[in-house]
Design a protein around this motif. Sequence first.
Motif, short mmCIF file in Angstrom:
data_model
loop_
_atom_site.label_atom_id
_atom_site.label_comp_id
_atom_site.label_asym_id
_atom_site.label_seq_id
_atom_site.Cartn_x
_atom_site.Cartn_y
_atom_site.Cartn_z
N PRO A 65 42.41 11.93 -86.82
CA PRO A 65 41.82 10.75 -86.19
C PRO A 65 42.86 9.64 -86.01
N ALA A 66 42.77 8.94 -84.89
CA ALA A 66 43.72 7.88 -84.58
C ALA A 66 43.74 6.80 -85.65
N LEU A 67 42.58 6.51 -86.25
CA LEU A 67 42.55 5.51 -87.32
C LEU A 67 43.42 5.94 -88.49
N ALA A 114 42.98 -9.25 -89.37
CA ALA A 114 41.96 -10.05 -90.05
C ALA A 114 41.33 -9.24 -91.18
N GLY A 115 41.16 -7.95 -90.95
CA GLY A 115 40.64 -7.08 -92.01
C GLY A 115 41.58 -7.04 -93.20
N ALA A 146 40.08 2.27 -93.73
CA ALA A 146 38.79 2.36 -93.04
C ALA A 146 37.99 1.07 -93.25
N GLU A 147 38.01 0.54 -94.46
CA GLU A 147 37.32 -0.73 -94.74
C GLU A 147 37.95 -1.87 -93.95
N ALA A 148 39.29 -1.90 -93.93
CA ALA A 148 39.98 -2.97 -93.22
C ALA A 148 39.72 -2.90 -91.72
N PHE A 149 39.69 -1.68 -91.16
CA PHE A 149 39.40 -1.54 -89.74
C PHE A 149 37.99 -2.04 -89.43
N ALA A 150 37.04 -1.72 -90.31
CA ALA A 150 35.67 -2.20 -90.11
C ALA A 150 35.62 -3.73 -90.15
N ALA A 155 35.66 -8.93 -86.97
CA ALA A 155 36.36 -10.17 -86.60
C ALA A 155 36.66 -10.26 -85.11
N SER A 156 36.32 -9.23 -84.36
CA SER A 156 36.60 -9.21 -82.92
C SER A 156 35.92 -10.36 -82.21
N PRO A 157 36.60 -10.97 -81.27
CA PRO A 157 35.96 -12.03 -80.48
C PRO A 157 34.73 -11.53 -79.73
N LEU A 158 34.69 -10.27 -79.34
CA LEU A 158 33.53 -9.73 -78.66
C LEU A 158 32.32 -9.69 -79.58
#
Length: 163
Positions: A65-67, A114-115, A146-150, A155-158
């Motif tokens: 997986p890319a993550l 941000a994560g 995985a936690e940090a990516f979540a 934190a995404s502006p969207l």
Amino acid sequence: MRLSASQLGLAPLLKTAPLQAIARLHSLVAAGAVPDDELGRPRDAASADRLRGVAELLLSGTTAPALLVAAIAHADVATAAPFASHNGIVARSLERLVLVSRGVDAKSLMVPEAGHLALRAEYESNLRAYGAGEARGVHAWALYAAEAFAAGAEASPLRRDAE
């Protein structure tokens, strides 16, 4: 600012010449802070070997997986500290580029930094565990990432616009 303005333009280069892309990341962020002859250049042969390992991973055509690939590339650069300075910023920027170039976050709207900031203590302890080179530390880093990516997705502006 230089890094933010130029970073996404390096995503295509990451797919074909990852060592050049990583060197460029360092050159952008460390300009003015280190001598020009150190910009984008590994500190020593061992550092160059670690960067080649990251490049091999990125060019390998892995089905991982890319993550996970992004997390491993980040941790390898952060723990190897291959450059004279700014290794953490280069590692986090590389992580973002991997996510962009592999289509997970093609428009770079997620904020993985941000994560990592929100989970700073975990970030630091899991990087130390990864750096020890044992399977347990690598596993712990992957779970942490995985936690940090979540958290970065939250934190995404969207995300804020949807609320």
